[in-house]
Motif scaffolding. Structure first.
Motif, PDB file in Angstrom:
ATOM      1  N   ALA A  28     -25.697  -4.072 -16.300  1.00 29.97           N
ATOM      2  CA  ALA A  28     -26.511  -3.717 -17.453  1.00 29.97           C
ATOM      3  C   ALA A  28     -25.929  -4.394 -18.686  1.00 29.97           C
ATOM      4  O   ALA A  28     -24.869  -5.052 -18.631  1.00 29.97           O
ATOM      5  N   SER A  29     -26.620  -4.233 -19.816  1.00 32.02           N
ATOM      6  CA  SER A  29     -26.173  -4.853 -21.057  1.00 32.02           C
ATOM      7  C   SER A  29     -24.812  -4.321 -21.454  1.00 32.02           C
ATOM      8  O   SER A  29     -24.471  -3.162 -21.206  1.00 32.02           O
ATOM      9  N   VAL A  30     -24.035  -5.233 -22.055  1.00 30.91           N
ATOM     10  CA  VAL A  30     -22.722  -4.815 -22.512  1.00 30.91           C
ATOM     11  C   VAL A  30     -22.828  -3.933 -23.745  1.00 30.91           C
ATOM     12  O   VAL A  30     -21.886  -3.202 -24.077  1.00 30.91           O
ATOM     13  N   TYR A  31     -23.995  -4.025 -24.394  1.00 28.07           N
ATOM     14  CA  TYR A  31     -24.189  -3.226 -25.597  1.00 28.07           C
ATOM     15  C   TYR A  31     -25.002  -1.976 -25.220  1.00 28.07           C
ATOM     16  O   TYR A  31     -26.229  -1.989 -25.239  1.00 28.07           O
ATOM     17  N   ILE A  32     -24.344  -0.936 -24.828  1.00 24.76           N
ATOM     18  CA  ILE A  32     -25.002   0.313 -24.458  1.00 24.76           C
ATOM     19  C   ILE A  32     -24.992   1.249 -25.654  1.00 24.76           C
ATOM     20  O   ILE A  32     -24.282   0.999 -26.648  1.00 24.76           O
ATOM     21  N   ASN A  33     -25.783   2.291 -25.543  1.00 25.99           N
ATOM     22  CA  ASN A  33     -25.815   3.256 -26.634  1.00 25.99           C
ATOM     23  C   ASN A  33     -24.442   3.888 -26.803  1.00 25.99           C
ATOM     24  O   ASN A  33     -23.784   4.276 -25.837  1.00 25.99           O
ATOM     25  N   GLY A  34     -24.010   3.953 -27.982  1.00 23.42           N
ATOM     26  CA  GLY A  34     -22.694   4.530 -28.248  1.00 23.42           C
ATOM     27  C   GLY A  34     -21.858   3.587 -29.085  1.00 23.42           C
ATOM     28  O   GLY A  34     -22.377   2.780 -29.860  1.00 23.42           O
ATOM     29  N   GLY A  35     -20.580   3.624 -28.895  1.00 22.00           N
ATOM     30  CA  GLY A  35     -19.676   2.802 -29.693  1.00 22.00           C
ATOM     31  C   GLY A  35     -19.770   1.329 -29.338  1.00 22.00           C
ATOM     32  O   GLY A  35     -20.248   0.922 -28.274  1.00 22.00           O
ATOM     33  N   ALA A  36     -19.281   0.511 -30.262  1.00 25.33           N
ATOM     34  CA  ALA A  36     -19.278  -0.939 -30.058  1.00 25.33           C
ATOM     35  C   ALA A  36     -18.257  -1.311 -28.975  1.00 25.33           C
ATOM     36  O   ALA A  36     -17.190  -0.697 -28.873  1.00 25.33           O
ATOM     37  N   PRO A  37     -18.555  -2.317 -28.138  1.00 23.59           N
ATOM     38  CA  PRO A  37     -17.629  -2.708 -27.067  1.00 23.59           C
ATOM     39  C   PRO A  37     -16.376  -3.396 -27.634  1.00 23.59           C
ATOM     40  O   PRO A  37     -16.446  -4.168 -28.587  1.00 23.59           O
ATOM     41  N   GLN A  38     -15.249  -3.147 -27.014  1.00 21.55           N
ATOM     42  CA  GLN A  38     -13.989  -3.801 -27.342  1.00 21.55           C
ATOM     43  C   GLN A  38     -13.481  -4.521 -26.070  1.00 21.55           C
ATOM     44  O   GLN A  38     -13.259  -3.879 -25.041  1.00 21.55           O
ATOM     45  N   PHE A  39     -13.319  -5.820 -26.175  1.00 18.61           N
ATOM     46  CA  PHE A  39     -12.992  -6.642 -25.006  1.00 18.61           C
ATOM     47  C   PHE A  39     -11.466  -6.705 -24.816  1.00 18.61           C
ATOM     48  O   PHE A  39     -10.698  -6.876 -25.767  1.00 18.61           O
ATOM     49  N   ILE A  40     -11.070  -6.573 -23.545  1.00 22.99           N
ATOM     50  CA  ILE A  40      -9.640  -6.557 -23.194  1.00 22.99           C
ATOM     51  C   ILE A  40      -9.363  -7.732 -22.245  1.00 22.99           C
ATOM     52  O   ILE A  40     -10.006  -7.858 -21.195  1.00 22.99           O
ATOM     53  N   GLN A  41      -8.392  -8.602 -22.641  1.00 24.54           N
ATOM     54  CA  GLN A  41      -7.962  -9.710 -21.763  1.00 24.54           C
ATOM     55  C   GLN A  41      -6.833  -9.203 -20.866  1.00 24.54           C
ATOM     56  O   GLN A  41      -5.783  -8.775 -21.323  1.00 24.54           O
ATOM     57  N   VAL A  42      -7.106  -9.245 -19.555  1.00 26.96           N
ATOM     58  CA  VAL A  42      -6.118  -8.765 -18.587  1.00 26.96           C
ATOM     59  C   VAL A  42      -5.011  -9.819 -18.444  1.00 26.96           C
ATOM     60  O   VAL A  42      -5.286 -11.023 -18.330  1.00 26.96           O
ATOM     61  N   GLN A  43      -3.767  -9.376 -18.409  1.00 27.87           N
ATOM     62  CA  GLN A  43      -2.606 -10.257 -18.235  1.00 27.87           C
ATOM     63  C   GLN A  43      -1.873  -9.899 -16.950  1.00 27.87           C
ATOM     64  O   GLN A  43      -1.325  -8.808 -16.843  1.00 27.87           O
ATOM     65  N   ARG A  44      -1.865 -10.790 -16.040  1.00 27.55           N
ATOM     66  CA  ARG A  44      -1.094 -10.596 -14.812  1.00 27.55           C
ATOM     67  C   ARG A  44      -0.757 -11.953 -14.197  1.00 27.55           C
ATOM     68  O   ARG A  44      -1.556 -12.868 -14.226  1.00 27.55           O
TER      69      ARG A  44
ATOM     70  N   GLY B 169      -3.403  -5.418 -20.655  1.00 33.09           N
ATOM     71  CA  GLY B 169      -3.690  -6.569 -21.501  1.00 33.09           C
ATOM     72  C   GLY B 169      -3.755  -6.233 -22.971  1.00 33.09           C
ATOM     73  O   GLY B 169      -3.092  -5.314 -23.443  1.00 33.09           O
ATOM     74  N   TYR B 170      -4.624  -7.004 -23.686  1.00 30.54           N
ATOM     75  CA  TYR B 170      -4.715  -6.850 -25.137  1.00 30.54           C
ATOM     76  C   TYR B 170      -6.157  -7.090 -25.550  1.00 30.54           C
ATOM     77  O   TYR B 170      -6.944  -7.722 -24.836  1.00 30.54           O
ATOM     78  N   TYR B 171      -6.508  -6.571 -26.744  1.00 28.73           N
ATOM     79  CA  TYR B 171      -7.854  -6.772 -27.275  1.00 28.73           C
ATOM     80  C   TYR B 171      -8.015  -8.227 -27.718  1.00 28.73           C
ATOM     81  O   TYR B 171      -7.088  -8.842 -28.252  1.00 28.73           O
ATOM     82  N   THR B 172      -9.219  -8.769 -27.523  1.00 26.82           N
ATOM     83  CA  THR B 172      -9.508 -10.149 -27.916  1.00 26.82           C
ATOM     84  C   THR B 172     -10.864 -10.211 -28.590  1.00 26.82           C
ATOM     85  O   THR B 172     -11.776  -9.440 -28.260  1.00 26.82           O
ATOM     86  N   ASP B 173     -10.997 -11.156 -29.546  1.00 27.84           N
ATOM     87  CA  ASP B 173     -12.271 -11.384 -30.227  1.00 27.84           C
ATOM     88  C   ASP B 173     -13.057 -12.519 -29.585  1.00 27.84           C
ATOM     89  O   ASP B 173     -14.103 -12.926 -30.104  1.00 27.84           O
TER      90      ASP B 173
END
Length: 314
Positions: free
Chosen positions: A298-314, A248-252
């Protein structure tokens, strides 16, 4: 015996007939000759006359059956003919007498006209002496009566007109204050439907079904199984940073069912999880306080880097 003796009777008969033939021929010739034969008449063509025939200037009527003269019809026709001839003769004589009488009367009138003496076109005019006109004595004119001058008419002084009352001033119109335009609330643009909504729902549901089941598995294994259960046929276990290019691709605009990539999953390495909405995600190989690897929500915001959301395409 001779021939004559043997046939005497026959010879006698023949001679008798032969002697009668001239007589019969004579009688037949007489009956066929043109002319009267008793009460019949034979025409020039040897036919017996029938119907109306004019013979020697007279009319006869012969029977249509046997050619005999019908005396009654002939007599009536002769009488009618005589009457017609007499009528025509009388009519002609009357016309002649009338014409002669008219001619005589005309001649008499012409002779009477010639006896009238002629009148001269010019008559002599006798002059009548004029009668002298009588002189009428003049009548003296009547004395003229002196005309008395008329007295001057008295003049009535004019009454001054009452001045009209001044008109009341027109009411001042109150200016109309225009109404303020109603505020228009800008229409909120409708969010277009996500064409992958159904796929996202299946991925999120599959990930939740793996909680507590895939304890001890890597995060990439959990994501691979969630995709496979959601119907993605080419679901493979990849490195976390390879899912965006493969599926897929990254989405905001995060949606439940998106994959979540972390450059630093909190332990200095990258990480992959499944977002299930409301700020929560399914994480594989997540260590609890006892240091045990589990698949948890668990929370999507875990310790570490910021989450990047991916929209799956199929």
């Amino acid at each position: 015996m001779s021939l004559i003796e043997n046939n005497g009777k026959k010879v006698a008969s023949v001679l008798c007939v032969a002697s009668c033939f001239p007589v019969v021929a004579t009688v037949y010739a007489m009956e066929t000759n043109p002319g009267w034969h008793g009460d019949k008449y034979v025409n020039e063509d040897a036919t017996v006359a029938k119907g109306w025939q004019e013979i020697e200037g007279k009319s006869y009527y012969f029977s249509e059956e046997d050619g005999t003269v019908d005396e009654k019809t002939t007599e009536d026709a002769v009488v009618a003919t005589v009457n017609v001839e007499m009528t025509e003769t009388v009519t002609a004589e009357v016309k002649t007498e009338t014409a002669d009488f008219v001619s005589t009367e005309i001649q008499k009138e012409e002779s009477n006209t010639t006896d009238v003496p002629e009148v001269s076109d010019k008559e002599e005019v006798v002059e009548v002496p004029e009668t002298p006109a009588e002189e009428v004595p003049e009548v003296p004119a009547e004395e003229q009566t002196p005309v008395t001058p008329e007295a001057p008419a008295e003049q009535t002084p004019a009454v001054p007109e009452t001045p009209a009352e001044p008109e009341a001033p027109a009411e001042i119109e109150t200016p109309v204050i225009p109404e303020a335009p109603a505020e228009q609330t800008p229409a909120v643009p409708e969010t277009p439907a996500n064409p992958y909504q159904d796929l996202n729902d299946r991925i999120a549901s599959s990930a939740l079904s793996l909680v507590g089941v895939t304890d001890g598995q890597w995060c990439t294994q959990v994501v691979q199984q969630a995709l496979a259960l959601a119907g993605v046929q080419d679901a493979y276990q990849l490195w976390p940073d390879q899912y965006v290019g493969q599926y897929g691709y990254y989405t905001d605009d995060p949606q439940a069912g998106n994959l979540v990539y972390y450059y630093n999953g909190g332990r200095g390495v990258d990480h992959i999880a499944v977002y299930i909405g409301n700020g929560m995600a399914v994480h594989g190989n997540y260590y609890d306080e006892n240091g045990v690897s589990k698949t948890v929500v668990a929370s999507v915001y875990i310790n570490g880097g910021a989450p990047q959301f991916i929209q799956v395409q199929r």
